[in-house]
Scaffold this active site. Structure first.
Site, PDB file in Angstrom:
ATOM      1  N   CYS A 108       0.828  -1.214   0.000  1.00 50.81           N
ATOM      2  CA  CYS A 108       0.000   0.000   0.000  1.00 50.81           C
ATOM      3  C   CYS A 108       0.867   1.271   0.000  1.00 50.81           C
ATOM      4  O   CYS A 108       1.479   1.569  -1.016  1.00 50.81           O
ATOM      5  CB  CYS A 108      -1.003  -0.046   1.143  1.00 50.81           C
ATOM      6  SG  CYS A 108      -2.414   1.001   0.810  1.00 50.81           S
ATOM      7  N   HIS A 145      -3.055  -5.300   1.510  1.00 51.77           N
ATOM      8  CA  HIS A 145      -2.344  -5.592   2.764  1.00 51.77           C
ATOM      9  C   HIS A 145      -2.306  -7.091   3.079  1.00 51.77           C
ATOM     10  O   HIS A 145      -3.159  -7.566   3.856  1.00 51.77           O
ATOM     11  CB  HIS A 145      -3.049  -4.882   3.922  1.00 51.77           C
ATOM     12  CG  HIS A 145      -2.890  -3.403   3.903  1.00 51.77           C
ATOM     13  ND1 HIS A 145      -1.921  -2.749   4.619  1.00 51.77           N
ATOM     14  CD2 HIS A 145      -3.590  -2.436   3.253  1.00 51.77           C
ATOM     15  CE1 HIS A 145      -2.023  -1.446   4.422  1.00 51.77           C
ATOM     16  NE2 HIS A 145      -3.023  -1.225   3.590  1.00 51.77           N
ATOM     17  N   GLU A 180      -0.483  -8.625   5.057  1.00 46.73           N
ATOM     18  CA  GLU A 180      -0.171  -8.844   6.486  1.00 46.73           C
ATOM     19  C   GLU A 180      -1.422  -8.838   7.357  1.00 46.73           C
ATOM     20  O   GLU A 180      -1.385  -9.255   8.506  1.00 46.73           O
ATOM     21  CB  GLU A 180       0.841  -7.780   6.968  1.00 46.73           C
ATOM     22  CG  GLU A 180       0.289  -6.397   7.264  1.00 46.73           C
ATOM     23  CD  GLU A 180      -0.027  -5.553   6.011  1.00 46.73           C
ATOM     24  OE1 GLU A 180       0.029  -6.077   4.885  1.00 46.73           O
ATOM     25  OE2 GLU A 180      -0.355  -4.359   6.183  1.00 46.73           O
TER      26      GLU A 180
END
Ligand code: GLN
Length: 214
Positions: free
Chosen positions: A97, A191, A193
């Site tokens: 991002c 994202h 993660e």
């Protein structure tokens, strides 16, 4: 291009860093540790904030956040030049991002006028906050060359509006490029993660290991 690894063939711990300025730093650290474990590799995962901490890394993750803020801090702390020179030496970087925005060569200015000083490493142009108000934040499964049906979490995400030169698009969502790769550099506008799906982090770590086994 030189490699970060010495000529010794004997395995050693790989050294991974997560830029600890903003964003889901802890989540990236966790995903990297889990990926190492899954791959049966030993490695260190450290949070990095200073120029000297970038020096010995084999791979660096630049998390999301506000790219204009991150870039300002990078400039103040002189980490900026260090990241650029280490990337040119072959250190792997995954930007998610805002991290993807920073990797771009073009597209730093957002519609609100905020300016991001880009690292200018990848042959991509980004458009910040490009999914608009209606779709500020959303989740959608995405198909990438790395992983099919990956649960993509998009938070005020940029679009990769142009990809040229040595850069290859790795995935699209409704025609929009959402992931791209150029040698040792990987940009994702979502994202990974923030999900428990490790496939993208594992891919990043695997690429580093591959290089070191050569
Ligand atoms: N909109 C942010 C920017 O332009 C990026 C958002 C994110 O990293 N989740 O920097």
């Amino acid at each position: 291009m030189s490699t970060t690894f010495s000529d010794h063939r004997r395995p050693r711990n790989i050294r991974l860093g997560v830029l600890g300025i903003q964003g889901a730093v802890l989540e990236h650290e966790r995903s990297l540790r889990k990926s190492l474990k899954e791959l049966g590799m030993k490695g260190d995962v450290k949070r990095v904030r200073y120029e000297e901490e970038i020096e010995g890394l084999d791979g660096l993750v630049i998390p999301g956040g506000e790219s204009s803020t991150i870039s300002r801090i990078l400039g103040q702390k002189k980490i900026r030049e260090k990241i650029i020179s280490r990337a040119e030496e072959g250190m792997h970087i995954m930007g998610t991002c805002a991290g993807a925005i920073l990797l771009a060569k073009e597209g730093g200015t957002a519609v609100d006028g905020s300016d991001t000083q880009l690292l200018e490493l990848m042959d991509i142009e980004v458009e910040r906050n490009a999914f608009g108000r209606q779709r500020r934040s959303f989740e959608s499964y995405v198909d990438t060359n790395i992983a099919k049906r990956f649960p993509g979490v998009f938070i005020r995400a940029p679009m990769i509006v142009n990809c040229w030169g040595k850069c290859t698009p790795l995935g699209r969502l409704e025609e929009v490029i959402i992931a791209a790769e150029q040698d040792n550099l990987l940009a994702l506008v979502f994202h990974p993660e923030l999900t428990s799906d490790l496939r993208i982090h594992t891919y990043f770590v695997q690429n580093i290991i591959k290089k070191y086994k050569k």
